[in-house]
Scaffold this motif. Structure first.
Motif, mmCIF file in Angstrom:
data_model
loop_
_atom_site.group_PDB
_atom_site.id
_atom_site.type_symbol
_atom_site.label_atom_id
_atom_site.label_comp_id
_atom_site.label_asym_id
_atom_site.label_seq_id
_atom_site.Cartn_x
_atom_site.Cartn_y
_atom_site.Cartn_z
ATOM 1 N N GLY A 1 -18.264 0.356 -4.836
ATOM 2 C CA GLY A 1 -17.601 -0.903 -4.516
ATOM 3 C C GLY A 1 -17.465 -1.233 -3.044
ATOM 4 N N PHE A 2 -17.812 -0.301 -2.167
ATOM 5 C CA PHE A 2 -17.628 -0.633 -0.747
ATOM 6 C C PHE A 2 -18.490 -1.828 -0.360
ATOM 7 N N LYS A 3 -19.729 -1.805 -0.808
ATOM 8 C CA LYS A 3 -20.660 -2.886 -0.492
ATOM 9 C C LYS A 3 -20.156 -4.235 -0.967
ATOM 10 N N THR B 1 -19.302 6.508 1.552
ATOM 11 C CA THR B 1 -20.460 6.783 2.405
ATOM 12 C C THR B 1 -21.106 5.495 2.910
ATOM 13 N N VAL C 1 4.204 0.948 -5.414
ATOM 14 C CA VAL C 1 4.667 0.166 -6.560
ATOM 15 C C VAL C 1 4.914 1.141 -7.707
ATOM 16 N N GLU D 1 0.845 -1.197 0.000
ATOM 17 C CA GLU D 1 0.000 0.000 0.000
ATOM 18 C C GLU D 1 0.880 1.246 0.000
ATOM 19 N N ASN E 1 -10.326 4.928 -1.337
ATOM 20 C CA ASN E 1 -11.783 5.046 -1.327
ATOM 21 C C ASN E 1 -12.422 4.296 -0.163
ATOM 22 N N THR E 2 -11.728 3.277 0.342
ATOM 23 C CA THR E 2 -12.307 2.519 1.446
ATOM 24 C C THR E 2 -12.625 3.426 2.635
ATOM 25 N N ILE F 1 -22.587 2.717 2.087
ATOM 26 C CA ILE F 1 -23.876 2.072 1.826
ATOM 27 C C ILE F 1 -23.658 0.651 1.318
#
Ligand code: FAD
Ligand code: ZN
Lengths: 122, 435
Positions: free
Chosen positions: B387-389, B96, B227, B83, B91-92, B98
């Protein structure tokens, strides 16, 4: 808010414009002659530069004309505005990739392309 | 859900053999006596080894979940997650939060539903409270056309065995009393589509829980390491150049959200992904006001209330490509206007913070989760605004893809071939709003 200079109307607020993505994509002269992969490349694959990007804008709440711009996608700074059909200006690319650590594997020659001096923001 | 397997035995592992120290009521009491100053570190920060079987680029939720399921489901533990910043700092940690599975297309329904099911057991599986709160998710309809579309999506979801129901105006009034149902608005509310099992989860906790779980299996998590290049021999990747030196790898898996194409460029792979800012904002805390997540695609805003009482809001992307992690004010003005239109009670609320993440947009609003023409090089990106979901489900199927060198049944349709084959998984309309 970006300040965008329409080549026809002058500097205006971003909210008057629509962004049309990558510039200088040429429609294939004979689409039927392309393979599926070539057609997909034309339709979907786009440059996604971290650095200087050449893109189209439209003055949608003004003269409603399309034009091109060069913009840094990290700082959002505009570097050039030019009309449709004009050549892209010659602007040196910027690299935002960090400098890699010195090679720990002596078996392989150093790759000069990886050792850019233009790391980080200008 | 099964509990974590016992700590792995790793012969010759440099440093201390990792072991999952479980959180429990006993540990809580013990640490309370020490004023909570004696808690152990949740994962190690090891020096990178010279070589790993799998190097995962990107320590967001998806990368960490991939590492976790590689170890847990496929027993591949010689893995590093690399990382460039800090865990979940992409973004993680900016979304928001959802969580839902109310997608129209069969391929999406299956994938997001798998993820939702994993979310339902995630805290127990990870022994880490990800604060998943299935408080319900309500999508509002403002036009007769939207109502019909919602009805269609409702039926499609039910055919896929996913809970879904239409809500009438009376139902809305009972559920969300502060919603303006007067009908006097430019876009009056006409009804809603409800998924009761949807809701929110704590984003950081998802990243940290997967990090801790992966670490306990022996996965090395290496932060502050960018990287900068990918080394190849012929058509095969052999490792990654990083700011901490070269790291050899049998396989390289890119899970870098907005930076996906910068890594694909390193191996000359063209992807249909572009990066845009997506902004969100949060208000001062107030008393309980919103019992569920409310979203409107028509006036374009989505809102939920955090456990602290803040109203969390988001909407659409800024339309220009960017890596700048910030957007323009008109986008925020638009979503605040929409929020006040739906909830006049919010009009005096002060905003505390705004921010942006760089989201990876695909032409069909569906991700690419695939092996590539370059041997040993895998890509999981293009999740865009939603993409969080999918974090656990994405890691689950991507781990399978890497381990077996072929997709899981759930991501078989998410390859790059779909763009040349005319088989897009078009979720632009069904995804409704960006989230
Ligand atoms: C404002 C906002 C709101 C959102 N709301 C929702 C929502 O409500 N619901 C929902 O489902 N989704 C939402 N999303 C989308 C969701 O946040 C993302 O799809 C998801 O978190 C992506 O996870 P990830 O692990 O793939 O990416 P990230 O968390 O971004 O992780 C990628 C990581 O890769 C690292 N990286 C990049 N390049 C390199 C490199 N060269 N070397 C090493 N590391 C590198 C980055 O530093 C980053 O940490 C939202 C997004 C934003 C920005
Ligand atoms: Zn103009």
């Amino acid at each position: 808010m970006l300040l965008i200079t329409c080549p026809f109307c002058g500097p205006r607020d971003e909210s008057e414009f629509a962004c049309g993505g990558e510039a200088h994509i040429v429609r294939p002269a004979d689409p039927a002659a392309l393979t599926d992969a070539q057609w997909a490349d034309y339709l979907f694959m786009r440059k996604n530069v971290k650095g200087v990007h050449f893109e189209r804008w439209m003055h949608s709440h003004g003269c409603r004309r399309w034009f091109n711009a060069a913009r840094d996608t990290v700082t959002h700074q505009f570097l050039a505005f030019y009309k449709m059909g004009e050549q892209a200006p010659d602007i040196a690319p910027v690299s935002y990739t960090a400098r890699p650590a010195p090679r720990t594997d002596p078996a392989l020659p150093a790759d000069p392309a990886l050792h850019t001096d233009r790391e980080g923001a200008r | 859900m099964p509990m974590l397997k016992p700590p792995p035995r790793l012969g010759g592992y440099p440093g201390k053999a990792p072991r999952l120290k479980r959180y429990s009521i006993v540990e809580l009491a013990r640490n309370a006596r020490g004023h909570h100053e004696g808690w152990w570190e949740a994962w190690r920060s090891p020096e990178p080894k010279p070589r790993y079987d799998v190097v995962i680029v990107g320590g967001g939720g998806h990368g960490l979940a991939t590492a976790y399921y590689l170890a847990k489901e496929h027993n591949i533990r010689n893995v590093a997650v690399i990382e460039r910043g800090w865990l979940g700092g992409g973004n993680t940690g900016r979304n928001t939060t959802i969580v839902r599975s109310n997608y129209l297309q069969d391929e999406s329904a299956a994938l997001y539903e798998k993820s939702l099911q994993l979310f339902e057991g995630l805290s127990a599986d990870l022994n880490y409270n990800v604060m998943f709160s299935p408080r319900g998710l309500l999508a509002l309809c403002h036009t007769p056309h939207e109502l019909r579309e919602a009805q269609r999506r409702c039926h499609a979801m039910r055919l896929n065995a996913i809970d879904s129901e239409m809500v009438t105006l009376d139902g809305l009034k009972a559920m969300v009393p502060v919603l303006d149902l007067s009908g006097s608005k430019r876009y009056p509310v006409l009804g809603g589509l409800l998924q009761r099992r949807g809701g929110v989860a704590r984003h950081d906790a998802v990243a940290w829980g997967f990090a801790r779980g992966a670490d306990a299996f022996g996965v090395d998590i290496i932060q502050n390491c960018e990287v900068t290049g990918i080394r190849r021999e012929g058509d095969r990747v052999t490792g990654v150049e990083t700011t901490r030196g070269f790291i050899g790898a049998g396989k390289v898996a890119v899970v870098a959200a907005g930076h996906t194409t910068t890594l694909a460029d390193m191996v000359g792979l063209r992807l249909p992904i572009h990066s845009h800012p997506l902004q969100a904002l949060v208000s001062e805390p107030v008393k309980p006001l919103l019992p569920c997540v409310v979203m409107s695609a028509q006036v374009h805003v989505y809102l939920s209330q955090s456990d602290k009482g803040e109203v969390v809001m988001g909407a659409g992307i800024d339309l220009f490509q960017s890596y700048g992690q910030r957007g323009s004010l008109p986008v925020l003005e638009g979503q605040l206007a929409a929020a006040c239109e739906l909830f006049p009670v919010l009009s005096r609320l002060r905003m505390l913070r705004t921010w942006a993440g760089i989201v990876d947009i695909c032409p069909d609003a569906s991700p690419v989760i695939a092996k590539t023409p370059i041997e040993g090089f895998y890509v999981n990106g293009g999740w865009g605004t939603g993409g969080f979901k999918a974090t656990p489900g994405s890691g689950y199927v991507f781990a399978h893809t890497i381990a077996r060198n072929e997709p899981h049944a759930l991501n078989a349709r998410y390859g790059l071939e779909r763009f040349s084959g005319g088989l897009l998984i078009d979720e632009h309309a069904a995804a409704g709003v960006a989230h």
